[in-house]
Design a protein around this motif. Structure first.
Motif, PDB file in Angstrom:
ATOM      1  N   ARG A 191       0.874  -1.179   0.000  1.00  0.00           N
ATOM      2  CA  ARG A 191       0.000   0.000   0.000  1.00  0.00           C
ATOM      3  C   ARG A 191       0.909   1.226   0.000  1.00  0.00           C
ATOM      4  O   ARG A 191       2.083   1.139   0.391  1.00  0.00           O
ATOM      5  CB  ARG A 191      -0.935   0.005   1.210  1.00  0.00           C
ATOM      6  CG  ARG A 191      -0.275   0.336   2.501  1.00  0.00           C
ATOM      7  CD  ARG A 191      -1.219   0.193   3.691  1.00  0.00           C
ATOM      8  NE  ARG A 191      -0.402   0.025   4.891  1.00  0.00           N
ATOM      9  CZ  ARG A 191       0.099   1.042   5.584  1.00  0.00           C
ATOM     10  NH1 ARG A 191      -0.134   2.286   5.225  1.00  0.00           N
ATOM     11  NH2 ARG A 191       0.861   0.817   6.635  1.00  0.00           N
ATOM     12  N   THR A 234      -4.323   1.485  -1.839  1.00  0.00           N
ATOM     13  CA  THR A 234      -3.959   0.092  -2.095  1.00  0.00           C
ATOM     14  C   THR A 234      -4.266  -0.289  -3.544  1.00  0.00           C
ATOM     15  O   THR A 234      -3.841  -1.328  -4.023  1.00  0.00           O
ATOM     16  CB  THR A 234      -4.748  -0.871  -1.177  1.00  0.00           C
ATOM     17  OG1 THR A 234      -6.146  -0.567  -1.291  1.00  0.00           O
ATOM     18  CG2 THR A 234      -4.320  -0.724   0.276  1.00  0.00           C
ATOM     19  N   ASP A 235      -5.040   0.565  -4.225  1.00  0.00           N
ATOM     20  CA  ASP A 235      -5.368   0.271  -5.624  1.00  0.00           C
ATOM     21  C   ASP A 235      -4.412   1.039  -6.528  1.00  0.00           C
ATOM     22  O   ASP A 235      -3.608   1.833  -6.079  1.00  0.00           O
ATOM     23  CB  ASP A 235      -6.829   0.639  -5.925  1.00  0.00           C
ATOM     24  CG  ASP A 235      -7.150   2.054  -5.466  1.00  0.00           C
ATOM     25  OD1 ASP A 235      -6.310   2.649  -4.753  1.00  0.00           O
ATOM     26  OD2 ASP A 235      -8.218   2.567  -5.820  1.00  0.00           O
TER      27      ASP A 235
END
Ligand SMILES: [Zn+2]
Length: 269
Positions: free
Chosen positions: A17, A24-25
């Motif tokens: 992250r 986190t994306d």
């Protein structure tokens, strides 16, 4: 003053992250703890999003020219392979601009670092309205050849990008050492949503054992005791062998500690 106890050992780990914004994306990139330009090799795996990388790169890029003679002298390659000479630019006594490629051995004044005035204000509780002076720490070439040329163009470095880079190193190292067990105070400063650095970054409070890092930059994370119990201190030493500066960073608090969270603190001038 003895508010500092044992250094926390280093540990490299996969983060998955963004250590700056928590994303986190999206695409996560590896993050060097100490910038490559300063000889850092340890990295956190998948630890920075694109947006935050752009911001941290900006603070680091300001430091490029400052580090140039030191890097060359120390043989640090950085991202790109470069020539072994340094291009000196200046104005001669007749007022003409000149540019000359010289060996780093021949440069007398290798760098000038900002001396950040006082310890982090979070530790001293000094008020934001109290002013302070910023001095400069010159690093001279110990070589005799170093008398041949001098560099005068390194005085322009502002304390803000510098403090940001020091904060970034400590923030990243704390993630390597402590994982999710702490709360960082430094993300607004690193992510450019806060410009007020003296609360967090300053000069050293007391001598401590030197940590690890690149041969030129060391970083350590300390757990504080006494009246600062629960607070985490980062320490960055630059070019120790040449008499370089040491900076202290009030970087965060351990979760579960008595130290009040700074999240949501209003910023007053
Ligand atoms: Zn991010």
């Amino acid at each position: 003053m003895s508010d500092v106890v044992a250094a926390i050992p280093r540990d490299r780990r996969s983060i998955d992250r963004c250590i700056y914004c928590g994303a986190t994306d999206g695409q996560l990139t590896d993050e060097h703890i100490i910038p490559e330009a300063l000889g850092g090799t340890a990295r956190l795996v998948r630890a920075s999003c694109k947006d935050c990388q752009t911001k941290t790169a900006r603070a680091e890029s300001v430091l490029g020219p400052l580090m140039e003679p030191l890097r060359r002298l120390a043989g640090i390659e950085g991202k790109k392979k470069r020539k072994s000479t340094v291009r000196l630019k200046g104005i001669d006594p007749a007022g003409r601009h000149y540019s000359q490629d010289v060996s780093p051995d021949e440069i007398g004044l290798l760098a000038v670092f900002p001396q950040l005035g006082e310890p982090p204000r979070l530790l001293t509780k000094r008020n934001r309205t109290e002013t302070f002076d910023i001095d400069f720490i010159p690093l001279f070439n110990p070589s005799k050849l170093g008398r041949k040329h001098s560099v005068g163009s390194f005085m322009n470095i502002g304390p803000l990008p510098f403090a940001r880079m020091i904060a970034k190193i400590c923030h990243a190292q704390a993630h390597a050492s402590l994982g999710n067990t702490f709360e960082s105070f430094l993300t607004p400063l690193i992510r450019e949503s806060d410009d007020y650095w003296p609360d967090f970054v300053g000069s050293s409070i007391e001598p401590l054992p030197i940590g690890e890092g690149s041969p030129f930059v060391s970083v350590s994370i300390y757990r504080m005791s006494g009246r600062h119990q629960g607070l985490l201190l980062g320490r960055v030493c630059l070019f120790q062998d040449l008499g370089g500066p040491t900076y202290d960073v009030a970087l965060g608090r351990e979760l579960g500690s008595q130290i009040q969270s700074l999240q949501g603190q209003s910023v007053e001038d």
